[in-house]
Design an enzyme around this catalytic site. Structure first.
Site, PDB file in Angstrom:
ATOM      1  N   ASP A  14       1.021  -1.366  -0.034  1.00  0.00           N
ATOM      2  CA  ASP A  14       0.082  -0.088  -0.052  1.00  0.00           C
ATOM      3  C   ASP A  14       0.963   1.263   0.113  1.00  0.00           C
ATOM      4  O   ASP A  14       1.690   1.239   0.699  1.00  0.00           O
ATOM      5  CB  ASP A  14      -0.946   0.089   1.249  1.00  0.00           C
ATOM      6  CG  ASP A  14      -2.086   0.877   1.112  1.00  0.00           C
ATOM      7  OD1 ASP A  14      -2.072   1.517  -0.044  1.00  0.00           O
ATOM      8  OD2 ASP A  14      -2.793   1.318   2.193  1.00  0.00           O
ATOM      9  N   HIS A  31       2.400   3.327  -9.065  1.00  0.00           N
ATOM     10  CA  HIS A  31       2.161   1.833  -9.291  1.00  0.00           C
ATOM     11  C   HIS A  31       3.541   1.616 -10.065  1.00  0.00           C
ATOM     12  O   HIS A  31       3.894   0.250  -9.547  1.00  0.00           O
ATOM     13  CB  HIS A  31       0.946   1.540 -10.299  1.00  0.00           C
ATOM     14  CG  HIS A  31      -0.218   1.888  -9.131  1.00  0.00           C
ATOM     15  ND1 HIS A  31      -0.515   1.616  -8.022  1.00  0.00           N
ATOM     16  CD2 HIS A  31      -1.345   2.703  -9.674  1.00  0.00           C
ATOM     17  CE1 HIS A  31      -1.572   2.154  -7.640  1.00  0.00           C
ATOM     18  NE2 HIS A  31      -1.959   2.762  -8.530  1.00  0.00           N
ATOM     19  N   LEU A 125      11.080 -20.846  -4.886  1.00  0.00           N
ATOM     20  CA  LEU A 125       9.873 -19.863  -4.072  1.00  0.00           C
ATOM     21  C   LEU A 125       8.485 -20.169  -4.863  1.00  0.00           C
ATOM     22  O   LEU A 125       8.251 -20.048  -5.985  1.00  0.00           O
ATOM     23  CB  LEU A 125      10.353 -18.473  -4.465  1.00  0.00           C
ATOM     24  CG  LEU A 125       9.444 -17.589  -3.737  1.00  0.00           C
ATOM     25  CD1 LEU A 125       9.034 -17.339  -2.147  1.00  0.00           C
ATOM     26  CD2 LEU A 125       9.780 -15.944  -4.284  1.00  0.00           C
TER      27      LEU A 125
HETATM   28  C1  FPP Z   1      -2.126   0.101  -3.199  1.00  0.00           C
HETATM   29  O1  FPP Z   1      -1.545   1.473  -3.015  1.00  0.00           O
HETATM   30  C2  FPP Z   1      -1.473  -0.597  -4.468  1.00  0.00           C
HETATM   31  C3  FPP Z   1      -2.147  -1.177  -5.483  1.00  0.00           C
HETATM   32  C4  FPP Z   1      -3.567  -1.212  -5.577  1.00  0.00           C
HETATM   33  C5  FPP Z   1      -1.369  -1.769  -6.792  1.00  0.00           C
HETATM   34  C6  FPP Z   1      -0.089  -2.452  -6.370  1.00  0.00           C
HETATM   35  C7  FPP Z   1       0.612  -2.652  -7.623  1.00  0.00           C
HETATM   36  C8  FPP Z   1       2.027  -2.750  -7.433  1.00  0.00           C
HETATM   37  C9  FPP Z   1       2.682  -2.576  -6.314  1.00  0.00           C
HETATM   38  C10 FPP Z   1       2.569  -2.690  -8.875  1.00  0.00           C
HETATM   39  C11 FPP Z   1       3.334  -3.759  -9.238  1.00  0.00           C
HETATM   40  C12 FPP Z   1       2.747  -5.095  -8.667  1.00  0.00           C
HETATM   41  C13 FPP Z   1       3.129  -6.236  -9.495  1.00  0.00           C
HETATM   42  C14 FPP Z   1       2.681  -7.725  -9.135  1.00  0.00           C
HETATM   43  C15 FPP Z   1       4.056  -6.272 -10.771  1.00  0.00           C
HETATM   44  P1  FPP Z   1      -2.623   2.755  -3.418  1.00  0.00           P
HETATM   45  O2  FPP Z   1      -2.691   2.932  -4.519  1.00  0.00           O
HETATM   46  O3  FPP Z   1      -3.960   2.268  -2.421  1.00  0.00           O
HETATM   47  O4  FPP Z   1      -1.877   3.937  -2.530  1.00  0.00           O
HETATM   48  P2  FPP Z   1      -2.502   5.004  -1.794  1.00  0.00           P
HETATM   49  O5  FPP Z   1      -3.288   4.304  -0.543  1.00  0.00           O
HETATM   50  O6  FPP Z   1      -1.377   5.652  -1.546  1.00  0.00           O
HETATM   51  O7  FPP Z   1      -3.472   5.789  -2.646  1.00  0.00           O
END
Ligand code: FPP
Length: 247
Positions: A14, A31, A125
């Site tokens: 997150d 992201h 893994l």
């Molecule tokens: C949450 O942060 C994150 C996500 C919904 C997306 C997770 C994706 C990645 C880490 C990209 C790479 C992943 C892979 C598997 C290649 P948020 O957007 O809710 O952050 P915020 O709370 O600060 O708004």
């Protein structure tokens, strides 16, 4: 000195959006910056011999985000998989996806199926990536599949015990996570592996996911190593060497 390692780590990644906002960048850039820490934790798990890693990449609730962000994330998943799969295979990583695949676009589904096929026999893994995943829906579909087996007279309802139920869930065959990590400062499970996290040690950090590096992972592992896991017993029983009756 070696420390007690978890067998299975589950992570809610997150904070990408806030990381981007703090830089005046787009959420999509956050992201994108979140891919590097994914690489890092995979490498660290392989290097340390941690057998299983489950990452929450996209929840069933994330479909409610703006369409552009959802589309951007789906493209990022395809792009990252295609760019990384050879290296993951070379490192002996077995990649699996959990979640509702029917909802995903065909390009991503094809890429996911291909990655699973290529890496199916790898043992260094077990990497589970949760996409369009929800813990409640995982439990519901396990309940439905067991109910169907009862209707077909394959099992009786009395035979549905914890191991049978676990085997009907998305993480069938894997030990429950020993360590749950959530970045970004919120202290919630957010509908991740609800059944499997029953006895998991929870670790929350204020770090935003794109800033989560090998040192941050090490800090989470150190926290885990210092915990006394009691599985419902008393501290005195554990100190005296009693074995909890749970996995
Ligand atoms: C949450 O942060 C994150 C996500 C919904 C997306 C997770 C994706 C990645 C880490 C990209 C790479 C992943 C892979 C598997 C290649 P948020 O957007 O809710 O952050 P915020 O709370 O600060 O708004």
């Amino acid at each position: 000195m070696s420390i007690l390692l978890p067998r299975h780590v589950a992570i809610v990644m997150d904070g990408n959006g806030r990381w981007a906002r703090a830089r005046g960048a787009l959420r999509a850039d956050g992201h994108r910056a979140g891919v590097e820490p994914v690489r890092t934790v995979i490498e660290e798990c392989v290097r340390r011999g941690i057998g299983a890693l489950t990452l929450f990449a996209f929840s069933s609730e994330n479909w409610g985000r703006p369409r552009d962000e959802v589309m951007g994330l789906m493209s990022l998943f395809v792009e990252s998989l295609e760019a990384e799969i050879d290296e993951l295979h070379r490192r002996g990583v077995c990649v699996r996806f959990i979640g509702e695949r029917d909802e995903l676009d065909v390009r991503l589904r094809t890429s996911m199926a291909g990655s699973e096929r290529i890496t199916a026999d790898n043992t260094a893994l077990a990497l589970q990536i949760a996409v369009s995943y929800g813990g409640r829906s995982d439990i519901l579909s396990a309940a439905r599949s067991l109910a169907a087996r009862v209707e077909r007279h394959e099992i009786t309802s009395a035979q549905i015990d914890e191991p049978t139920f676990s085997a009907a869930l998305a993480l069938a065959g894997l030990p429950d996570p020993d360590l749950f990590i959530r970045t970004g400062g919120e202290q919630r499970i957010s509908n991740f592996l609800l059944w499997n996290l029953a006895y998991t040690e929870l670790y929350f950090t204020e770090l935003l996911w794109p800033d989560f590096d090998a040192a941050a992972f090490e800090a989470a592992l150190q926290h885990f190593a210092a915990r006394q896991r009691r599985f419902g017993l008393t501290g005195e029983q554990i100190d005296a060497g009693e074995q909890p009756g749970l996995p």
